[in-house]
Design an enzyme around this catalytic site. Structure first.
Site, PDB file in Angstrom:
ATOM      1  N   SER A  39       0.824  -1.203   0.000  1.00 28.29           N
ATOM      2  CA  SER A  39       0.000   0.000   0.000  1.00 28.29           C
ATOM      3  C   SER A  39       0.865   1.263   0.000  1.00 28.29           C
ATOM      4  O   SER A  39       1.735   1.413  -0.847  1.00 28.29           O
ATOM      5  CB  SER A  39      -0.955  -0.059   1.204  1.00 28.29           C
ATOM      6  OG  SER A  39      -2.043   0.807   1.054  1.00 28.29           O
ATOM      7  N   ASP A 160      -5.711  -4.256  -1.685  1.00 27.56           N
ATOM      8  CA  ASP A 160      -4.759  -3.769  -0.689  1.00 27.56           C
ATOM      9  C   ASP A 160      -3.884  -4.874  -0.079  1.00 27.56           C
ATOM     10  O   ASP A 160      -4.376  -5.795   0.574  1.00 27.56           O
ATOM     11  CB  ASP A 160      -5.573  -3.064   0.409  1.00 27.56           C
ATOM     12  CG  ASP A 160      -4.741  -2.616   1.590  1.00 27.56           C
ATOM     13  OD1 ASP A 160      -3.517  -2.444   1.437  1.00 27.56           O
ATOM     14  OD2 ASP A 160      -5.327  -2.437   2.665  1.00 27.56           O
TER      15      ASP A 160
END
Length: 282
Positions: A39, A160
């Site tokens: 991320s 993610d």
């Protein structure tokens, strides 16, 4: 520095702390041979590898009030709070160009962690895997549930990386790194609580059973990983850098002053640790 990894946690806007730490490392010309991030950690890590000293500050702070960066308008129009096309196309290709050539010429291994929505497992892409698709893979790693769409890539549906392996130290170890520098974006003593919107997540992502499963046990994985990191720190195998002051920045933050303060805190924290860090790296 051989067999030493640099592990970068995500954390949305809190990643500006990591940007500050990396800025100082770049000033000191400290480049570790292996970098792994998820991320926001992957976003910041890519500019570290491409040797763009001020790019993370520009991307994380200077553009934060651009309406396409982060806004309710984005969410209403595109069902994404962060403008993913803006972040992973307009910014790196036009407004704040990413030095692709410098990145590809760099000798460091750069690994990006993502979550496979069908299985719920972490998947890690190395240079040899993503080639020229770096931005796509980082975009997938940064696609947070509820605020960004999933990314199709490599015959998978990805989201993610922080969901399935939020601080990927074990992958760094599997890749042969006996020692690791870990940059965390939370204060010491923080432990993650279970998420409370289970029913909504289950309904919204019913087509992605693995993702739902990974979200439900995310806090367990996170807390176990933290415990492992601090145990390894005591043994001298891990060097932890994390915010020394109480965090004023949340996962989604638009206040430039708060972001700048956290960025500077990252630089100051690592500066104070410079001597023991150099010893750890020798």
């Amino acid at each position: 520095m051989k067999n030493t990894g640099l592990v970068l946690e995500g954390g949305g806007s809190r990643g500006v702390y990591t940007a500050g730490v990396l800025r100082y490392l770049m000033e000191q010309e400290i480049y570790l041979p292996y970098i792994i991030g998820v991320s926001a950690g992957a976003c910041n890590g890519s500019s570290y590898v491409s040797r763009q000293m001020d790019r993370n500050r520009a991307v994380n702070i200077d553009y934060i009030d651009h309406p396409e960066y982060l806004s309710l308008r984005n969410f209403i129009k595109k069902r994404q709070l962060f403008g993913m096309d803006f972040l992973f196309d307009s910014l790196p290709n036009q407004l704040e160009p990413f030095e692709f050539e410098a990145f590809h010429d760099a000798k460091e291994e750069f690994v990006v962690g993502v979550t496979d929505c069908m299985t719920g497992d972490p998947v890690f892409y190395k240079r040899e895997d993503y080639g020229k698709d770096l931005l796509t893979v980082i975009r997938a790693s940064s696609s947070l549930p509820l605020v960004a769409p999933a990314v199709p890539y490599d015959d998978r549906i990805l989201m993610d990386g922080g969901i399935s392996d939020p601080i990927p130290i074990k992958q760094s170890e599997r890749d042969g790194n006996r020692k690791n520098v870990v940059i965390l974006t939370r204060n010491r003593g923080y432990y993650k609580k279970p998420q409370s919107f289970g029913w909504y997540i289950r309904k919204k992502y019913k087509a992605y059973p693995g993702l739902v499963k990974a979200l439900e046990k995310r806090h367990i994985i996170y807390n176990e990983t933290l415990q492992y990191i601090f145990e390894e720190e005591k043994k001298g195998n891990v060097f932890v850098i994390n915010p020394s002051e109480k965090l004023e920045v949340g996962r989604i933050e638009r206040d430039k002053e708060k972001l700048t303060t956290l960025y500077q805190q990252g630089m100051e924290d690592v500066k104070k640790l410079a001597e023991p860090l150099r010893e750890f790296l020798t």
